[in-house]
Design an enzyme around this catalytic site. Structure first.
Site, PDB file in Angstrom:
ATOM      1  N   GLU A  91       0.833  -1.205   0.000  1.00 13.45           N
ATOM      2  CA  GLU A  91       0.000   0.000   0.000  1.00 13.45           C
ATOM      3  C   GLU A  91       0.865   1.253   0.000  1.00 13.45           C
ATOM      4  O   GLU A  91       1.912   1.298   0.644  1.00 13.45           O
ATOM      5  CB  GLU A  91      -0.856   0.028   1.262  1.00 13.45           C
ATOM      6  CG  GLU A  91      -1.797  -1.136   1.372  1.00 13.45           C
ATOM      7  CD  GLU A  91      -2.513  -1.137   2.715  1.00 13.45           C
ATOM      8  OE1 GLU A  91      -3.327  -2.039   2.929  1.00 13.45           O
ATOM      9  OE2 GLU A  91      -2.247  -0.248   3.544  1.00 13.45           O
ATOM     10  N   CYS A 113       4.421  -7.554   7.464  1.00 20.84           N
ATOM     11  CA  CYS A 113       5.287  -7.100   8.559  1.00 20.84           C
ATOM     12  C   CYS A 113       5.363  -8.187   9.620  1.00 20.84           C
ATOM     13  O   CYS A 113       4.386  -8.885   9.870  1.00 20.84           O
ATOM     14  CB  CYS A 113       4.761  -5.807   9.172  1.00 20.84           C
ATOM     15  SG  CYS A 113       5.908  -5.081  10.367  1.00 20.84           S
ATOM     16  N   CYS A 120      -2.329  -3.108  14.767  1.00 25.68           N
ATOM     17  CA  CYS A 120      -2.044  -2.832  13.356  1.00 25.68           C
ATOM     18  C   CYS A 120      -2.608  -3.925  12.448  1.00 25.68           C
ATOM     19  O   CYS A 120      -2.476  -5.108  12.738  1.00 25.68           O
ATOM     20  CB  CYS A 120      -0.536  -2.726  13.175  1.00 25.68           C
ATOM     21  SG  CYS A 120      -0.042  -2.600  11.447  1.00 25.68           S
ATOM     22  N   GLY A 163       5.246  -2.492   7.023  1.00 22.11           N
ATOM     23  CA  GLY A 163       6.603  -2.956   7.270  1.00 22.11           C
ATOM     24  C   GLY A 163       7.376  -2.063   8.224  1.00 22.11           C
ATOM     25  O   GLY A 163       6.987  -0.936   8.512  1.00 22.11           O
ATOM     26  N   GLU A 164       8.459  -2.608   8.747  1.00 21.85           N
ATOM     27  CA  GLU A 164       9.356  -1.861   9.635  1.00 21.85           C
ATOM     28  C   GLU A 164      10.596  -1.484   8.811  1.00 21.85           C
ATOM     29  O   GLU A 164      11.420  -2.353   8.473  1.00 21.85           O
ATOM     30  CB  GLU A 164       9.727  -2.736  10.841  1.00 21.85           C
ATOM     31  CG  GLU A 164      10.934  -2.261  11.626  1.00 21.85           C
ATOM     32  CD  GLU A 164      10.884  -0.790  12.026  1.00 21.85           C
ATOM     33  OE1 GLU A 164       9.905  -0.359  12.645  1.00 21.85           O
ATOM     34  OE2 GLU A 164      11.853  -0.053  11.704  1.00 21.85           O
ATOM     35  N   SER A 195      10.332   6.281   9.690  1.00 16.15           N
ATOM     36  CA  SER A 195       9.637   6.031  10.953  1.00 16.15           C
ATOM     37  C   SER A 195       9.882   4.591  11.396  1.00 16.15           C
ATOM     38  O   SER A 195       9.798   3.671  10.592  1.00 16.15           O
ATOM     39  CB  SER A 195       8.130   6.271  10.734  1.00 16.15           C
ATOM     40  OG  SER A 195       7.417   5.947  11.894  1.00 16.15           O
ATOM     41  N   SER A 218       8.019   5.502  16.825  1.00 21.10           N
ATOM     42  CA  SER A 218       6.681   5.184  17.339  1.00 21.10           C
ATOM     43  C   SER A 218       6.835   4.655  18.759  1.00 21.10           C
ATOM     44  O   SER A 218       7.298   3.534  18.957  1.00 21.10           O
ATOM     45  CB  SER A 218       6.023   4.123  16.451  1.00 21.10           C
ATOM     46  OG  SER A 218       5.768   4.659  15.183  1.00 21.10           O
ATOM     47  N   LEU A 219       6.452   5.464  19.716  1.00 23.37           N
ATOM     48  CA  LEU A 219       6.598   5.066  21.128  1.00 23.37           C
ATOM     49  C   LEU A 219       5.295   4.441  21.629  1.00 23.37           C
ATOM     50  O   LEU A 219       5.282   3.355  22.159  1.00 23.37           O
ATOM     51  CB  LEU A 219       6.982   6.287  21.965  1.00 23.37           C
ATOM     52  CG  LEU A 219       7.887   6.001  23.150  1.00 23.37           C
ATOM     53  CD1 LEU A 219       9.195   5.376  22.703  1.00 23.37           C
ATOM     54  CD2 LEU A 219       8.162   7.280  23.929  1.00 23.37           C
ATOM     55  N   HIS A 220       4.203   5.160  21.501  1.00 28.69           N
ATOM     56  CA  HIS A 220       2.850   4.674  21.807  1.00 28.69           C
ATOM     57  C   HIS A 220       2.603   4.341  23.277  1.00 28.69           C
ATOM     58  O   HIS A 220       1.478   3.951  23.636  1.00 28.69           O
ATOM     59  CB  HIS A 220       2.466   3.471  20.950  1.00 28.69           C
ATOM     60  CG  HIS A 220       2.529   3.737  19.474  1.00 28.69           C
ATOM     61  ND1 HIS A 220       2.136   4.922  18.910  1.00 28.69           N
ATOM     62  CD2 HIS A 220       2.946   2.949  18.443  1.00 28.69           C
ATOM     63  CE1 HIS A 220       2.308   4.862  17.590  1.00 28.69           C
ATOM     64  NE2 HIS A 220       2.807   3.700  17.291  1.00 28.69           N
ATOM     65  N   ASN A 294      -7.246   4.616  13.979  1.00 22.32           N
ATOM     66  CA  ASN A 294      -8.196   4.208  12.947  1.00 22.32           C
ATOM     67  C   ASN A 294      -8.510   2.735  13.212  1.00 22.32           C
ATOM     68  O   ASN A 294      -7.658   1.883  12.966  1.00 22.32           O
ATOM     69  CB  ASN A 294      -7.503   4.370  11.580  1.00 22.32           C
ATOM     70  CG  ASN A 294      -8.446   4.784  10.489  1.00 22.32           C
ATOM     71  OD1 ASN A 294      -9.655   4.687  10.645  1.00 22.32           O
ATOM     72  ND2 ASN A 294      -7.895   5.219   9.373  1.00 22.32           N
ATOM     73  N   CYS A 341      -2.653   1.779   8.071  1.00 21.68           N
ATOM     74  CA  CYS A 341      -1.656   0.877   7.507  1.00 21.68           C
ATOM     75  C   CYS A 341      -2.147  -0.565   7.459  1.00 21.68           C
ATOM     76  O   CYS A 341      -2.540  -1.141   8.454  1.00 21.68           O
ATOM     77  CB  CYS A 341      -0.432   1.009   8.411  1.00 21.68           C
ATOM     78  SG  CYS A 341       0.734  -0.283   8.323  1.00 21.68           S
TER      79      CYS A 341
HETATM   80  S1  SF4 Z   1       2.686  -0.704  13.038  1.00 21.13           S
HETATM   81 FE1  SF4 Z   1       4.308  -0.803  11.483  1.00 21.13          FE
HETATM   82  S2  SF4 Z   1       5.904  -2.040  12.475  1.00 21.13           S
HETATM   83 FE2  SF4 Z   1       4.025  -2.409  13.641  1.00 21.13          FE
HETATM   84  S3  SF4 Z   1       3.096  -4.254  12.708  1.00 21.13           S
HETATM   85 FE3  SF4 Z   1       2.211  -2.442  11.687  1.00 21.13          FE
HETATM   86  S4  SF4 Z   1       3.491  -2.144   9.870  1.00 21.13           S
HETATM   87 FE4  SF4 Z   1       4.641  -3.445  11.275  1.00 21.13          FE
END
Ligand code: SF4
Length: 356
Positions: A91, A113, A120, A163-164, A195, A218-220, A294, A341
């Site tokens: 995407e 991922c 996610c 993805g990371e 990111s 991304s801390l969250h 979301n 995502c």
């Molecule tokens: S937030 Fe990013 S790193 Fe985490 S599972 Fe989703 S795509 Fe992967």
């Protein structure tokens, strides 16, 4: 229609042209023209010897990326599902800036991922493979074409899609070079953000790369226990380790790191957690992006996460502001087209839901 030029560095094309008996000097202007519009330039746009032009047009297109699905949200967000040469899909999202004629692009770095962040959608379809630099550049070019068609300007790009990025860091850095460098995409280094969920060796590699892009983490959650429930990678790298690596990036690059924080109702949005976050980032002079969640359905751990209420989100924001932290509040974009995502790909990978 012609060779997928995003898969080549200029030096590689120069060698290729020489091996065809053509001048290497045609490579750089061709690449620049190709990146400017995301399309092979017509003869009127760029004069090329006819033998070279025909050879390029006849080149195998085996690595080509095509737009499989294009969804447009009522707020102008456009989500593309791109099909790769091996049938995999990723995407890419174009997000309009409501204040002007600029748009931001969001690029994926992997097919699926492996990180299993609990809220996610991407992770639900598992990990398939890393993307090549060319496949990431193909997303940039598709977004640039989208922006041009809407008479908008693609102003910034963030590697925050599926993805990371730091588990594919070498290819991501190569893609960034081609997107930002003036000889290729010419977007500009400061217009690019990478990111990460906090892969410490990857952050160190970004620091060593010595390039002027932005870093977002991304801390969250402001404590390791809450964070490890949301992001399993939190068991591997503590918040302190991640922020120490980010400190070094910030010191070397001289620009603030952005902390991403997605507000989840009753999970990470208490005022006490806001104060903990302020204590972590305030003295570091990092910026904070608060994100509106979301919803993506039931998580891997069986939780139906919900966004914070607007009142709670505002109160959380106020704590950070009062602590003097530069904080932006990002509203959810494109919820009517599954713009979070991984949602679009997940929808296309899942059998249609049936009611019973
Ligand atoms: S937030 Fe990013 S790193 Fe985490 S599972 Fe989703 S795509 Fe992967």
């Amino acid at each position: 229609v012609a060779a997928a030029l995003e898969h080549y560095r200029i030096e590689e094309l120069e060698s290729l042209f020489e091996s065809w008996g053509c001048k290497a000097s045609h490579a750089a202007p061709l690449v620049r023209a190709y990146y400017a519009t995301g399309a092979f330039p017509a003869q009127g746009v760029l004069a090329l010897p006819s033998a070279l032009r025909q050879r390029l047009i006849d080149s195998p297109t085996a690595l080509s990326t095509t737009v499989d699905t294009r969804d447009v949200s009522s707020d102008g967000t456009v989500k593309l599902l791109l099909r790769l040469h091996d049938g995999g899909t990723v995407e890419s999202v174009m997000i309009p800036d409501l204040a002007g004629r600029r748009v931001a692009g969001c690029i994926s770095s992997q097919v699926g991922c492996s990180m299993q962040c609990d809220f996610c959608a991407t992770t639900k379809t598992g990990f398939e493979r890393n993307l090549s630099a060319g496949e990431m550049v193909a997303q940039f070019l598709a977004l640039r074409r989208e922006a041009d068609a809407a008479d908008q300007r693609l102003q910034t790009v963030v590697f925050m899609g599926m993805g990371e990025p730091l588990l594919n860091v070498d290819e991501v850095l190569e893609a960034v070079r081609r997107i930002a460098d003036n000889r290729y995409g010419g977007l500009g280094w400061r217009q690019v953000t990478i990111s990460t969920v906090g892969i410490v060796p990857g952050i160190e590699k970004l620091t060593e790369a010595g390039l002027a892009f932005h870093l977002a983490v991304s801390l969250h959650a402001p404590d390791d226990m809450t964070r490890a429930k949301l992001l399993p990678t939190g068991k591997r790298y503590t918040i302190n380790e991640i922020l120490r690596a980010a400190d070094l990036f910030q010191a070397r690059r001289g620009r603030p790191v952005t902390i991403q924080y997605c507000l989840l109702r009753g999970i990470n949005d208490s005022l006490d957690q806001a104060r903990q976050l302020a204590a972590l980032v305030g003295r570091r002079r990092m910026h904070v992006n608060l994100l509106t969640y979301n919803p993506t359905g039931t998580s891997l751990r069986g939780i139906d996460y919900e966004p914070s209420t607007p009142e709670q989100a505002d109160a959380f924001h106020a704590v950070l502001r009062e602590a003097g932290i530069v904080t932006h509040f990002r509203k959810s974009r494109g919820p009517d087209i599954d713009a979070a995502c991984g949602q679009l790909r997940h929808r296309h990978a899942s059998p249609p839901e049936t009611s019973s």
